[in-house]
Design an enzyme around this catalytic site. Sequence first.
Site, PDB file in Angstrom:
ATOM      1  CB  CYS A 400       9.142 -12.332   2.813  1.00 58.81           C
ATOM      2  SG  CYS A 400      10.000 -12.641   1.253  1.00 58.81           S
ATOM      3  CG  HIS A 444       9.762  -8.131   1.054  1.00 55.54           C
ATOM      4  ND1 HIS A 444      10.077  -9.050   2.026  1.00 55.54           N
ATOM      5  CD2 HIS A 444       8.750  -7.379   1.575  1.00 55.54           C
ATOM      6  CE1 HIS A 444       9.314  -8.874   3.071  1.00 55.54           C
ATOM      7  NE2 HIS A 444       8.491  -7.861   2.822  1.00 55.54           N
ATOM      8  CG  ASP A 460       6.112  -6.697   4.857  1.00 55.81           C
ATOM      9  OD1 ASP A 460       6.069  -7.949   4.909  1.00 55.81           O
ATOM     10  OD2 ASP A 460       7.151  -6.054   4.642  1.00 55.81           O
TER      11      ASP A 460
END
Length: 652
Positions: A400, A444, A460
């Site tokens: 991520c 994250h 995202d």
Amino acid sequence: MKRFELDRPGVRPLLLLAISAALLPLWLKTPAWVGAVSALVLLSALGVGKRLPRWLLLSLVIAASAGVVFQHKGLFTRDAGLSLIVLMASFKLLELKNYRDAMLISALTFFLSFVGLLFYQSLAVALYLFLLLPLHTAAVLVLHRLEGWRGLLVLAKDSGRFVLLALPLVALLYLFFPRLSAPLWRLPGSGVTGPTDSMTIGDVQSLVLSDELAFRVKFDGPPPPENERYWRGTVLADFDGLAWTVGMPQAPEKIESLGPVQRYKVALEPTRLRWLYALDIPQTVDSPLQTRRAWNATLLTYSFVRQRVDYSVESLLKYRLGADATEKQLQPYLALPDSGNPQARQYARQLRQRHPDPLQFTEQLLRTIHTDNYWYTLQVPELSEDIVDDFWFNKKRGFCEHYANAVTFLLRAGGVPARVVVGYQGGEWNPYGEFLTVRHLDAHAWLEFWQQDKGWTRLDPTAAISPARIDESYLQRIAKRDALMAFEGWDSVANTVADAGGWAVTQWWQEANRWFEANVSQFNADLQQDWLQNLGLPKLSMADMVRILVFGVLTLMFASAWFILRARPIRDPVARVYAAFCAKLARAGIRREPHETPQDFLRRAQRAFPAERGELRAFIDCYLALRYAEIGSLRELHAQWRRLRWRRLKVL
């Protein structure tokens, strides 16, 4: 004299078993070689170990201590201290020579269990250590039994009875002993801290293999959908080409509510950082730590979170943030290093020319991630100095943080204000306890980009990756992580049960763990006051608590003494025979002192009547076995009495 007592059956094996069981959880908190050396030393204690010369034992101790110093780069650290405790406790068993050593080792087993509670706060380990109490008690009792561990059932009953008798007093002390503001059963500096106030490639990736608890959440009402559970930690605005940092404070961003407020309570584990986690945009916060909402809608504390903190938050999941930001205020979110990643800069400028609208520009970047050969994996190849160029155009494999880093860079290069946000996403919902568990593996990184009239919008980029391109190695690493954590408690058992379809059992176990942590391991002064007020008692100061406790203990002691003194003497036939024995010897000139044990009295009598040593020994052994272990019969004791040649003793 005392060596005889150690030669009683089972003394050494039971001490070895007790100390090994107490050391077992601690071995998993020390380096592998420390646990291995400790286990080897304990195994040798029944054989060659107890015959080691003193100079060799001293050399081994010095070598082990040197190894600890080398391993931990010092001696005065928490981990070095634990390694020394484990090793020295093991070596102590090789010094078991007399009664005093045995008593010290039996006391050491209780101390090691206490140390275990400092390093583990889980319900599973607490239950394990509690179940060891009868074993530790039996290790003490066996030192005072002539038959050692023979009559194992009687020994087990006695040790269990002692533990049960102590439980009410333990419970009273646990509830009413004055508490500090911090929980007792925890050491500072343990565990993973979570995302920090900067992000370089690899930071978040290193967290996701940790199954440690980050925080738990209890919602007022139903929880938000999973795709809206973004736990905002810190916002990173400055980029130097390698790392993202918070940057200089800016003017507070205007927050407009577009939906209902989500209310919830968070129990945050110690992070040793200076912020609290909250869903999206926190509106208000009620925390025991002095906390403020920063300009970028994060919750900052004025002190480090060094212990677990419970706080309440009201958050907006539908909002408009910073829509009125001026060009000057947005300038920091467009800044890039003067050099580096030339290919990405050119690509972003060309793409922006084709898509002047910021939203379309952003959607095109996501479309590229979705359709091109981008992979979501933990096995990330090493990137060159121009990390964005190498990732976006060559490697195309990352976690991520790689995607958040690259897309934020491209947005800025294309003239769209953007910034990185790190925190947690998701969490595991427990329907029985109705709470959410967020672990470090949920760490994250995502980003926010700014649009005219809409303000900062969450983005995202990892959600755009095709599910077909999630590397299976990632799932394999997670499975391997679960296997490695097998001893971390019953969680692994719970996972196994879950695999077998027992998901409900795992949820119940998690709820039990949550209750244990909230009411036992985190039991501090505030929780104690709540308990007392629930019992109808007023709020008490620490001095009042001490007075009540001292008064209560003294009252209990005097009451016990009164009942004991008031009790009628028991007509014990065994005691009467022993009293007659003492009286006979007194008339022969050997008077028993009030403090003298039967064994000591026997030795004096044997010295006075050496010809009768055997008969005197047989009588005392029979008496002790019948009196204290209920082995034998009164008839046997009378038979031993008759074998004593009293006339000869009297003549002498």
